[in-house]
Write a protein that holds these residues in place. Structure first.
Motif, mmCIF file in Angstrom:
data_model
loop_
_atom_site.group_PDB
_atom_site.id
_atom_site.type_symbol
_atom_site.label_atom_id
_atom_site.label_comp_id
_atom_site.label_asym_id
_atom_site.label_seq_id
_atom_site.Cartn_x
_atom_site.Cartn_y
_atom_site.Cartn_z
ATOM 1 N N SER A 252 2.347 3.662 2.897
ATOM 2 C CA SER A 252 3.681 3.324 3.412
ATOM 3 C C SER A 252 4.775 4.154 2.752
ATOM 4 C CB SER A 252 3.975 1.840 3.179
ATOM 5 O OG SER A 252 4.108 1.566 1.795
ATOM 6 N N ASN B 66 0.846 -1.202 0.000
ATOM 7 C CA ASN B 66 0.000 0.000 0.000
ATOM 8 C C ASN B 66 0.882 1.252 0.000
ATOM 9 O OD1 ASN B 66 -2.101 1.789 0.220
ATOM 10 N ND2 ASN B 66 -2.567 1.303 2.367
ATOM 11 N N GLY C 108 -3.415 -14.371 2.546
ATOM 12 C CA GLY C 108 -2.541 -15.547 2.620
ATOM 13 C C GLY C 108 -2.517 -16.380 1.357
ATOM 14 N N ARG D 67 -1.507 -0.053 7.820
ATOM 15 C CA ARG D 67 -0.627 1.053 8.188
ATOM 16 C C ARG D 67 -1.348 2.373 8.003
ATOM 17 N NH1 ARG D 67 3.227 -2.854 7.640
ATOM 18 N NH2 ARG D 67 5.136 -2.433 8.805
ATOM 19 N N HIS D 68 -0.904 3.366 8.762
ATOM 20 C CA HIS D 68 -1.467 4.717 8.645
ATOM 21 C C HIS D 68 -0.367 5.674 8.234
ATOM 22 C CE1 HIS D 68 -5.576 4.223 10.200
ATOM 23 N NE2 HIS D 68 -5.052 3.150 10.776
ATOM 24 N N LEU D 69 -0.762 6.656 7.438
ATOM 25 C CA LEU D 69 0.219 7.580 6.886
ATOM 26 C C LEU D 69 1.035 8.265 7.975
ATOM 27 C CD1 LEU D 69 1.267 8.774 4.275
ATOM 28 C CD2 LEU D 69 -0.496 10.527 4.396
ATOM 29 N N SER E 114 2.234 7.545 10.853
ATOM 30 C CA SER E 114 2.665 6.618 11.896
ATOM 31 C C SER E 114 3.863 5.851 11.373
ATOM 32 C CB SER E 114 1.507 5.662 12.217
ATOM 33 O OG SER E 114 1.862 4.828 13.279
ATOM 34 N N ASP F 31 -1.781 -15.269 -1.897
ATOM 35 C CA ASP F 31 -1.076 -14.674 -3.048
ATOM 36 C C ASP F 31 -0.259 -15.692 -3.835
ATOM 37 O OD1 ASP F 31 -2.098 -12.376 -2.032
ATOM 38 O OD2 ASP F 31 -0.185 -11.354 -1.734
ATOM 39 N N ILE G 23 -3.710 -5.766 -5.978
ATOM 40 C CA ILE G 23 -4.271 -7.006 -5.417
ATOM 41 C C ILE G 23 -4.142 -6.929 -3.903
ATOM 42 C CG2 ILE G 23 -4.118 -9.528 -5.421
ATOM 43 C CD1 ILE G 23 -2.771 -9.345 -8.182
ATOM 44 N N ASP G 24 -5.269 -6.783 -3.228
ATOM 45 C CA ASP G 24 -5.234 -6.511 -1.787
ATOM 46 C C ASP G 24 -6.633 -6.781 -1.222
ATOM 47 O OD1 ASP G 24 -5.202 -5.105 0.781
ATOM 48 O OD2 ASP G 24 -3.409 -4.067 0.052
ATOM 49 N N ASN H 280 5.350 2.043 12.514
ATOM 50 C CA ASN H 280 5.468 0.926 13.440
ATOM 51 C C ASN H 280 5.092 1.389 14.847
ATOM 52 O OD1 ASN H 280 6.199 -0.566 11.208
ATOM 53 N ND2 ASN H 280 8.386 -0.293 11.511
HETATM 54 N N1 LIG Z 1 3.083 5.556 7.265
HETATM 55 C C1 LIG Z 1 3.796 4.461 7.459
HETATM 56 N N2 LIG Z 1 4.711 4.140 6.554
HETATM 57 C C2 LIG Z 1 5.458 3.031 6.719
HETATM 58 C C3 LIG Z 1 5.364 2.228 7.886
HETATM 59 C C4 LIG Z 1 4.375 2.597 8.837
HETATM 60 O O1 LIG Z 1 4.197 1.937 9.871
HETATM 61 N N3 LIG Z 1 3.610 3.712 8.584
HETATM 62 N N4 LIG Z 1 6.169 1.139 8.044
HETATM 63 C C5 LIG Z 1 7.305 0.982 7.162
HETATM 64 C C6 LIG Z 1 7.716 -0.417 7.096
HETATM 65 S S1 LIG Z 1 8.664 -1.005 8.375
HETATM 66 C C7 LIG Z 1 7.399 -1.224 6.056
HETATM 67 S S2 LIG Z 1 7.989 -2.817 5.990
HETATM 68 C C8 LIG Z 1 6.610 -0.744 4.925
HETATM 69 C C9 LIG Z 1 5.521 -1.705 4.444
HETATM 70 O O2 LIG Z 1 5.013 -1.233 3.255
HETATM 71 P P1 LIG Z 1 3.740 -1.880 2.559
HETATM 72 O O3 LIG Z 1 3.904 -3.330 2.427
HETATM 73 O O4 LIG Z 1 3.422 -1.089 1.357
HETATM 74 O O5 LIG Z 1 2.652 -1.525 3.662
HETATM 75 P P2 LIG Z 1 1.432 -2.277 4.296
HETATM 76 O O6 LIG Z 1 0.479 -1.229 4.722
HETATM 77 O O7 LIG Z 1 1.868 -3.232 5.317
HETATM 78 O O8 LIG Z 1 0.783 -2.989 3.053
HETATM 79 C C10 LIG Z 1 0.478 -4.294 3.005
HETATM 80 C C11 LIG Z 1 -0.832 -4.424 2.250
HETATM 81 O O9 LIG Z 1 -1.072 -5.803 2.078
HETATM 82 C C12 LIG Z 1 -2.428 -6.058 2.285
HETATM 83 N N5 LIG Z 1 -2.540 -7.479 2.619
HETATM 84 C C13 LIG Z 1 -2.610 -8.087 3.806
HETATM 85 N N6 LIG Z 1 -2.641 -9.422 3.648
HETATM 86 C C14 LIG Z 1 -2.585 -9.652 2.318
HETATM 87 C C15 LIG Z 1 -2.550 -10.827 1.504
HETATM 88 O O10 LIG Z 1 -2.575 -11.950 1.984
HETATM 89 N N7 LIG Z 1 -2.459 -10.643 0.165
HETATM 90 C C16 LIG Z 1 -2.425 -9.425 -0.416
HETATM 91 N N8 LIG Z 1 -2.323 -9.355 -1.725
HETATM 92 N N9 LIG Z 1 -2.463 -8.309 0.321
HETATM 93 C C17 LIG Z 1 -2.526 -8.420 1.661
HETATM 94 C C18 LIG Z 1 -2.857 -5.106 3.356
HETATM 95 O O11 LIG Z 1 -4.252 -4.868 3.274
HETATM 96 C C19 LIG Z 1 -2.014 -3.873 3.043
HETATM 97 O O12 LIG Z 1 -2.719 -2.949 2.266
HETATM 98 O O13 LIG Z 1 6.021 0.495 5.235
HETATM 99 C C20 LIG Z 1 6.965 1.427 5.762
HETATM 100 N N10 LIG Z 1 6.344 2.716 5.747
#
Ligand SMILES: Nc1nc2c(c(=O)[nH]1)N[C@H]1C(S)=C(S)[C@@H](COP(=O)(O)OP(=O)(O)OC[C@H]3O[C@@H](n4cnc5c(=O)[nH]c(N)nc54)[C@H](O)[C@@H]3O)O[C@H]1N2
Ligand SMILES: Nc1nc2c(c(=O)[nH]1)N[C@H]1C(S)=C(S)[C@@H](COP(=O)(O)OP(=O)(O)OC[C@H]3O[C@@H](n4cnc5c(=O)[nH]c(N)nc54)[C@H](O)[C@@H]3O)O[C@H]1N2
Ligand code: SF4
Ligand SMILES: [Mo]
Length: 750
Positions: free
Chosen positions: A178, A174, A225, A623-625, A627, A227, A205-206, A629
């Protein structure tokens, strides 16, 4: 009073996008931040977290002095006292039980600091310990293992060529929230909009209808789970409909027959019910991917931290290969970091192995010399040879970020000696005997050692500290002093000697390597050429000069040096990604391994899963914009509003269960009562809860966060289910039971 105001440039360390910021500095402190319009990589982009730089830098709850446990209480101490306490505590454990009894946990911000890149490896090596844990086994370890098995190098990252692709499939990520991960791009959203403006297409795909999904031409919402099965079905269709087109890759691939045979069992019709996606939709997607002039599949957390995380991460690149999109513009490409060693021609690789040793208690295989963080608690609790007797945590908060925090919390409470390098007294560091707080980002240097290897456009940028240190050591010195204790020199040794030792060893090796750009040159001559400055700058200078764009210590006079980089404060653009597969490949065969035996084996497990009955409810993350972790809930600017710890639930599910405002959720690891947001933006049968909350433990020092604690999503998870090849905890797709809060039973669910 006259205000002294100036600006300083600083790369933002708060996520993987690496935006260049212009800090406003008034009377020696940061008072504002805006995007640096001239930054070669980010061109002025900034998000709310970067804009809150000043607040984060000046947070009154940041520790300014070390804390040392005295009579059971963490008490402010001088730096000398704190380092002496580390020396005493750690040396006693080293004497009695040896370095192998020391556990190390390395958290996420290490990927965003100079210190985190350069010193933890020295600490781990010095200890000789195998009790090494990190946030990687809560995150991207499946990708490392998949890359290792396919390309022979676990850091041969493929990233989508965002600026040039015609067709992008984002699966389980997302980036609009993120800001992108394992694909370093500033203004990811802008790049997706540009893709659409140039006539390209975006598929997301989400299971949740995320902000990224809202931008897409097509959104598929699979069951969490699944994918890997969905990707396998794409592979199936590519073969079945004769759409495989390897292009220039044809001579560099092996395992085509095996992968074709394996995909036989994964026809779209065979996976449709399991994935919750129509077979026709899968076929259409495969055809469009094959037909696009260029295309890239990009997967992230949702594809990684699941039951078949490694298989899914592998199949992402298998699809990229089969559509001819690996290593070509517009496809999935390999970035070239300025600190990557200069290519040395084709060499046979040694390949990549996992399981060279196993965890003591449960026998989990190591991956990248790490053990699963889900196994940390048992390694602390279980007596016997090799039990963890001391812990070092660096920039991590596993009590909230890893499964079953209550258990880890108890386990950490029983560790003989613990030292934490962290700016906050939080859920994890409250167990430390000594907390050594690094200075705030404004007083720290920045270079993206890790993230440059993931950038969608090659670049080099360096930010020296924007402000002088205020009577405290920087993080390189803090970590060096811990290393000096481990090396038996003592905490009062010269921290510079740590860097000089690394420099001496590296240059001696380079000089002796016939393929090195400095082969045969005297080490003293090379050492004398390095930048005058702190040890970390000398090491950075060395790495740049030996690197792919480097000056090879004068042999390529136009090449990169730290001096050159420093004289370009907005950074140096190194151009679009270039095809470089042959430089990257380190498999013994010298080919891309499409069908490594470990993955073939695990695909069998996936095949078995296709016939499993569906769970009524599964939990995923969110995740939220505003924030990051667990550690940004203490800032007024990032609190409140939409950034709340709530459970998302589909309206039909809510109606069926009679849930309105509060629900009780039970998972294998525990039970939580949590406010509910009913929303169409999530698939039926799926619930989402953000992680990093649950700031209600006693004895922490983040006052604002404690005032709106939220619940710890990871308490629902007992950490018993891992992606077996990578040891990564399953964080998405956890079976849960949910109901209205009134029906709270208190009985644990198993
Ligand atoms: N604002 C903000 N930004 C961050 C972070 C944060 O906490 N906040 N954390 C940082 C870190 S450490 C990381 S690793 C990155 C992560 O970056 P991203 O991976 O882009 O972030 P997530 O929001 O975890 O996105 C995972 C998406 O997968 C979806 N999902 C869940 N389960 C499944 C599934 O089984 N299949 C599919 N296809 N989708 C699924 C969720 O709905 C979610 O939208 O973000 C980084 N950036
Ligand atoms: N359920 C669920 N759990 C998850 C995830 C999920 O999506 N769902 N995401 C996982 C992911 S992707 C990750 S990366 C992990 C993160 O796991 P962790 O890295 O363990 O947790 P963080 O909350 O990022 O904690 C970072 C710590 O570093 C400290 N810190 C900040 N800046 C610095 C610095 O400059 N120097 C030092 N020394 N310390 C600093 C902070 O105070 C904080 O204590 O969480 C994982 N946990
Ligand atoms: S997108 Fe990431 S790097 Fe850019 S300003 Fe926001 S937090 Fe910082
Ligand atoms: Mo992460």
């Amino acid at each position: 009073m006259v205000r002294v105001t100036h600006t300083a440039l600083r790369i933002c360390p708060f996520c993987e996008a690496t935006c260049g910021l212009t800090l406003t500095i008034e009377d020696g402190r940061v008072v504002g931040a805006r995007g640096d319009q001239d930054d070669v990589f980010s061109a002025g982009y900034i998000c709310p977290k970067g804009a809150s730089f000043a607040e984060l830098d000046n947070d009154p709850d940041r520790l300014t002095a070390p804390l040392v446990r005295r009579d059971g209480v963490l008490t402010e101490a001088s730096w000398e006292e704190a380092f002496a306490a580390v020396d005493e505590g750690l040396s006693a454990v080293l004497r009695e039980h040896g370095g192998t009894s020391v556990g190390v946990y390395v958290g996420n911000p290490n990927a965003h600091t100079v210190a985190g890149a350069l010193y933890p490896p020295l600490i781990i090596r010095g200890l000789g310990t195998r009790q090494v844990f990190s946030a990687s086994t809560l995150d991207q370890m499946p990708k490392h293992v998949a890359l290792g098995l396919m390309f022979g190098s676990p850091v041969a990252f493929t990233v989508p060529d965002l600026d040039r692709t015609d067709y992008l499939v984002i699966i389980g990520a997302n980036p609009l929230v993120s800001n992108g991960s394992l694909a370093t791009a500033a203004d990811f959203g802008g790049k997706l909009r540009a893709l659409k403006r140039r006539g390209g297409r975006l598929v997301v795909i989400d299971p949740a209808h995320t902000r990224t999904a809202a931008l897409a031409d097509r959104h598929l919402a699979p069951r969490p789970g699944t994918d890997a099965a969905l990707l396998f079905a794409l592979v199936h269709v590519l073969f079945d409909e004769d759409l495989v087109e390897l292009g220039e890759l044809a001579d560099h691939i092996t395992g085509l027959t095996e992968i074709r045979a394996l995909a036989d069992d994964f026809a779209p019709e065979a996976v449709a019910a399991y994935c919750g996606i129509d077979a026709d939709e899968i076929r259409v997607l495969a055809r469009e991917l094959a037909a696009a002039p260029s295309a890239a599949v990009y997967g992230r957390m949702g594809t990684s931290t699941v039951e078949f995380g490694t298989v899914g991460s592998w199949l992402v690149d298998v699809v990229n290969v089969l559509t001819g999109n690996l290593d070509r513009p517009g496809g999935a490409m390999f970035p070239l970091s300025p600190v990557a060693p200069a290519p040395r021609g084709r060499r046979p690789g040694r390949g990549f192995l996992t399981g060279r040793w196993r965890s003591r208690v449960s026998g989990h295989p190591e991956a990248l010399s790490e053990l699963p963080v889900a196994a940390l608690a048992e390694e602390i609790e279980t007596p016997g040879d090799g039990q963890i007797k001391a812990m070092i945590t660096i920039a991590g908060n596993p009590v909230l970020s890893a499964p079953d925090g209550d258990r880890l919390d108890r386990a950490l409470g029983g560790v003989g000696f613990m030292v934490s390098v962290d700016p906050y007294l939080n859920e994890t560091t409250r167990h430390a005997d000594v907390i050594l707080p690094p200075p705030p980002p404004s007083q720290s240097p920045h270079f993206d050692f890790a993230l440059n290897n993931l950038a969608v456009r090659n670049n080099a940028r360096y930010s020296p500290p924007a402000l002088p240190l205020h009577e405290r050591p920087d993080e390189p010195e803090i970590l060096s002093r811990i290393a000096l204790v481990i090396y038996g020199i003592g905490h009062d040794g010269d921290p510079r000697s740590v860097d000089e030792q690394v420099i001496a060893t590296t240059l001696a090796k380079e000089s002796a390597d016939a393929g090195s750009p400095v082969a045969g040159r005297p080490v003293e001559e090379l050492t004398a050429m390095l930048a005058d400055g702190p040890g970390y700058e000398r090491r950075l200078d060395m790495m740049l000069r030996l690197g792919a764009y480097g000056d090879a210590f004068g042999a390529r006079p136009d090449g990169l040096t730290l001096a050159r980089l420093t004289s370009a404060p907005h950074g140096i653009d190194l151009g679009p990604l270039q095809p470089r597969l042959l430089d990257v490949l380190r498999t013994p065969s010298g080919l891309v391994e499409l069908a490594p035996p470990q993955l073939i084996d695990d695909a069998g497990r996936l095949r078995d899963a296709l016939s499993r009955p569906e769970e009524r409810f599964v939990l995923i993350g969110r995740r939220h914009l505003r924030s990051n972790n667990s550690w940004m809930h203490n800032l007024p600017a990032l609190s409140g509003g939409s950034n709340r710890c709530t459970l998302h639930m589909h309206p039909d599910d809510a109606a069926e269960l009679g849930v309105s405002d509060t629900a009780v959720v039970k998972g294998p690891g525990g039970e939580l009562v949590v406010p509910v947001e009913v929303t169409e933006d999530i698939r039926r049968g799926v619930l989402s809860l953000p992680h990093g909350w649950g700031h209600d433990r006693a004895g922490t020092g983040q006052r604002l966060a404690a005032g709106h604690p939220g619940v710890n999503a990871n308490q629902l998870n007992d950490g018993s289910v891992l992606d077996p090849l990578s040891g990564t905890a399953v964080l998405n797709g956890i079976p849960v039971v949910v109901g209205p809060a009134a029906e709270r039973s208190g009985a644990p669910v198993s």
